[in-house]
Design a protein around this motif. Structure first.
Motif, PDB file in Angstrom:
ATOM      1  N   TYR A   1      25.116   9.760   3.025  1.00  0.00           N
ATOM      2  CA  TYR A   1      26.538   9.477   3.101  1.00  0.00           C
ATOM      3  C   TYR A   1      26.754   7.981   3.358  1.00  0.00           C
ATOM      4  CZ  TYR A   1      26.979  14.524   3.831  1.00  0.00           C
ATOM      5  OH  TYR A   1      26.901  15.886   3.700  1.00  0.00           O
ATOM      6  N   PRO A   2      27.812   7.401   2.777  1.00  0.00           N
ATOM      7  CA  PRO A   2      28.090   5.985   3.033  1.00  0.00           C
ATOM      8  C   PRO A   2      28.751   5.791   4.390  1.00  0.00           C
ATOM      9  CG  PRO A   2      29.771   6.891   1.585  1.00  0.00           C
ATOM     10  CD  PRO A   2      28.770   7.993   1.820  1.00  0.00           C
ATOM     11  N   GLU A   3      28.371   4.726   5.059  1.00  0.00           N
ATOM     12  CA  GLU A   3      28.966   4.363   6.344  1.00  0.00           C
ATOM     13  C   GLU A   3      29.280   2.874   6.312  1.00  0.00           C
ATOM     14  OE1 GLU A   3      25.943   5.318   9.125  1.00  0.00           O
ATOM     15  OE2 GLU A   3      26.005   7.490   8.743  1.00  0.00           O
ATOM     16  N   THR A   4      30.420   2.509   6.887  1.00  0.00           N
ATOM     17  CA  THR A   4      30.814   1.101   6.937  1.00  0.00           C
ATOM     18  C   THR A   4      30.362   0.492   8.256  1.00  0.00           C
ATOM     19  OG1 THR A   4      32.756   1.551   5.563  1.00  0.00           O
ATOM     20  CG2 THR A   4      32.729  -0.526   6.789  1.00  0.00           C
ATOM     21  N   GLY A   5      29.545  -0.553   8.181  1.00  0.00           N
ATOM     22  CA  GLY A   5      29.052  -1.208   9.389  1.00  0.00           C
ATOM     23  C   GLY A   5      30.071  -2.168   9.980  1.00  0.00           C
ATOM     24  N   ARG A   6      29.751  -2.703  11.113  1.00  0.00           N
ATOM     25  CA  ARG A   6      30.646  -3.650  11.782  1.00  0.00           C
ATOM     26  C   ARG A   6      30.875  -4.906  10.957  1.00  0.00           C
ATOM     27  NH1 ARG A   6      28.591  -3.530  18.138  1.00  0.00           N
ATOM     28  NH2 ARG A   6      29.118  -1.316  18.545  1.00  0.00           N
ATOM     29  N   ASP A   7      29.928  -5.200  10.094  1.00  0.00           N
ATOM     30  CA  ASP A   7      30.057  -6.386   9.254  1.00  0.00           C
ATOM     31  C   ASP A   7      30.870  -6.101   7.991  1.00  0.00           C
ATOM     32  OD1 ASP A   7      28.314  -4.723   7.962  1.00  0.00           O
ATOM     33  OD2 ASP A   7      26.661  -6.164   7.822  1.00  0.00           O
ATOM     34  N   GLY A   8      31.367  -4.861   7.866  1.00  0.00           N
ATOM     35  CA  GLY A   8      32.167  -4.504   6.709  1.00  0.00           C
ATOM     36  C   GLY A   8      31.352  -4.052   5.517  1.00  0.00           C
ATOM     37  N   GLU A   9      30.027  -4.126   5.608  1.00  0.00           N
ATOM     38  CA  GLU A   9      29.166  -3.714   4.509  1.00  0.00           C
ATOM     39  C   GLU A   9      28.971  -2.189   4.527  1.00  0.00           C
ATOM     40  OE1 GLU A   9      27.829  -5.612   2.083  1.00  0.00           O
ATOM     41  OE2 GLU A   9      28.900  -7.351   2.877  1.00  0.00           O
ATOM     42  N   THR A  10      28.656  -1.629   3.369  1.00  0.00           N
ATOM     43  CA  THR A  10      28.410  -0.191   3.248  1.00  0.00           C
ATOM     44  C   THR A  10      26.924   0.101   3.398  1.00  0.00           C
ATOM     45  OG1 THR A  10      30.318   0.129   1.793  1.00  0.00           O
ATOM     46  CG2 THR A  10      28.641   1.849   1.778  1.00  0.00           C
ATOM     47  N   TYR A  11      26.604   1.016   4.306  1.00  0.00           N
ATOM     48  CA  TYR A  11      25.224   1.448   4.508  1.00  0.00           C
ATOM     49  C   TYR A  11      25.148   2.956   4.250  1.00  0.00           C
ATOM     50  CZ  TYR A  11      24.875  -3.072   6.847  1.00  0.00           C
ATOM     51  OH  TYR A  11      24.910  -4.420   7.118  1.00  0.00           O
ATOM     52  N   TRP A  12      23.966   3.418   3.856  1.00  0.00           N
ATOM     53  CA  TRP A  12      23.801   4.828   3.542  1.00  0.00           C
ATOM     54  C   TRP A  12      22.896   5.483   4.565  1.00  0.00           C
ATOM     55  CZ3 TRP A  12      26.129   7.504  -0.501  1.00  0.00           C
ATOM     56  CH2 TRP A  12      26.948   6.713  -1.319  1.00  0.00           C
ATOM     57  N   GLY A  13      23.425   6.534   5.206  1.00  0.00           N
ATOM     58  CA  GLY A  13      22.667   7.253   6.220  1.00  0.00           C
ATOM     59  C   GLY A  13      22.410   8.691   5.808  1.00  0.00           C
ATOM     60  N   ALA A  14      21.303   9.245   6.300  1.00  0.00           N
ATOM     61  CA  ALA A  14      20.918  10.611   5.940  1.00  0.00           C
ATOM     62  C   ALA A  14      21.769  11.635   6.679  1.00  0.00           C
ATOM     63  CB  ALA A  14      19.443  10.838   6.253  1.00  0.00           C
ATOM     64  N   ASP A  15      21.957  12.782   6.048  1.00  0.00           N
ATOM     65  CA  ASP A  15      22.596  13.928   6.691  1.00  0.00           C
ATOM     66  C   ASP A  15      21.590  14.503   7.687  1.00  0.00           C
ATOM     67  OD1 ASP A  15      23.473  16.546   7.352  1.00  0.00           O
ATOM     68  OD2 ASP A  15      24.613  16.690   5.483  1.00  0.00           O
ATOM     69  N   LEU A  16      21.762  14.178   8.964  1.00  0.00           N
ATOM     70  CA  LEU A  16      20.778  14.551   9.979  1.00  0.00           C
ATOM     71  C   LEU A  16      20.742  16.060  10.221  1.00  0.00           C
ATOM     72  CD1 LEU A  16      21.307  11.660  12.555  1.00  0.00           C
ATOM     73  CD2 LEU A  16      19.663  11.817  10.667  1.00  0.00           C
ATOM     74  N   GLU A  17      21.885  16.722  10.060  1.00  0.00           N
ATOM     75  CA  GLU A  17      21.908  18.183  10.238  1.00  0.00           C
ATOM     76  C   GLU A  17      21.069  18.864   9.158  1.00  0.00           C
ATOM     77  OE1 GLU A  17      25.091  21.909  10.209  1.00  0.00           O
ATOM     78  OE2 GLU A  17      25.825  19.841  10.352  1.00  0.00           O
ATOM     79  N   TRP A  18      21.189  18.378   7.916  1.00  0.00           N
ATOM     80  CA  TRP A  18      20.393  18.941   6.831  1.00  0.00           C
ATOM     81  C   TRP A  18      18.909  18.649   7.039  1.00  0.00           C
ATOM     82  CZ3 TRP A  18      20.140  22.597   3.620  1.00  0.00           C
ATOM     83  CH2 TRP A  18      19.307  22.548   2.493  1.00  0.00           C
ATOM     84  N   ARG A  19      18.611  17.441   7.493  1.00  0.00           N
ATOM     85  CA  ARG A  19      17.208  17.099   7.775  1.00  0.00           C
ATOM     86  C   ARG A  19      16.596  18.072   8.769  1.00  0.00           C
ATOM     87  NH1 ARG A  19      15.805  10.703   8.683  1.00  0.00           N
ATOM     88  NH2 ARG A  19      15.752  10.100   6.480  1.00  0.00           N
TER      89      ARG A  19
END
Length: 250
Positions: free
Chosen positions: A153-171
């Motif tokens: 899933y995409p997540e917006t960091g404090r710097d305004g950039e988009t980062y992609w993190g894993a679905d931890l529940e699915w993991r």
């Protein structure tokens, strides 16, 4: 496992663009249709990547000409038999040559999201490959890699950039089968879980199993009919259990 697949022509890309165009005119709200019937508007769109919104033209494709291919800027232009041209972004591939995704397709996906529809791209490709491709692909709401083994899933960091993190529940749900997916991953020969037990078993049988860049799956490439038959028997053996086989070129 891998299935043979032909190259999709620009006509196929235009068909997908037409579908996206129709969807982009829909919002996420139910409306009344003819005779007062309630018409359900789509709320989410799921799309494959390779051969659906991204196409490959290495070696040529009937009715399609690559007019421009700039590997530094990662841009290109393709022309169909009628002379219609499409500007594209390029996605690198070590096996298939550059993939082409048209700017109109990207624009239509952006319009879908602007209308409130959630867009998910689904692929059998390795997670590491998809992370490299993200800058070229349109921004979407979720990315499913390795035929469902990894969800990002995409997540917006404090710097305004988009980062992609894993679905931890699915993991966590598949951890007993594929082991811990936290980086850095150990070599596949040392990973835990039923998936990697099967990987080691196939290697011992002399099969060509490829886990490079995969986090929760691996690819098997049969070299002859005997190996293809063995893989078909394996599919029957594991059907309905914790593991599954999917034929995919990704």
């Amino acid at each position: 496992m891998v299935a043979r697949r032909g190259v999709i022509s620009l006509r196929g890309a235009l068909f997908v663009a037409t579908v996206l165009e129709a969807l982009s005119r829909c919002g996420g709200t139910d409306v009344c249709g003819g005779a007062g019937h309630l018409v359900k508007r789509p709320r989410a769109v799921f799309s494959d990547i390779d051969g659906t919104i991204v196409h490959y033209y290495r070696g040529g494709a009937k009715g399609v000409e690559v007019v421009e291919e700039d590997c530094e800027a990662m841009t290109g232009v393709v022309r169909d038999a009628s002379g219609s041209e499409r500007k594209c972004r390029l996605l690198s591939s070590s096996r298939l040559g550059n993939g082409f995704i048209s700017l109109p397709t990207i624009d239509k996906i952006n319009k879908l999201r602007a209308k409130g529809l959630r867009v998910t791209l689904v692929t059998g490709a390795r997670t590491t490959t998809m992370l490299k491709r993200i800058p070229t692909l349109p921004l979407v709401d979720a990315l499913v890699c390795e035929s469902g083994s990894c969800i990002l899933y995409p997540e917006t960091g404090r710097d305004g950039e988009t980062y992609w993190g894993a679905d931890l529940e699915w993991r966590e749900r598949i951890r007993s089968v594929v082991g811990d997916q936290k980086e850095p991953l150990p070599p596949p020969e040392k990973r835990q879980g039923a998936l990697w037990d099967l990987y080691r078993r196939l290697l011992e049988q002399g099969m060509r199993a490829d886990a490079l860049g995969y986090t929760a799956s691996f690819r098997v490439i049969p070299r002859d009919d005997a190996e293809r038959d063995a893989l078909e028997r394996l599919r029957s053996e594991i059907e309905g259990g914790e593991l599954a086989c999917r034929c995919n070129l990704g």
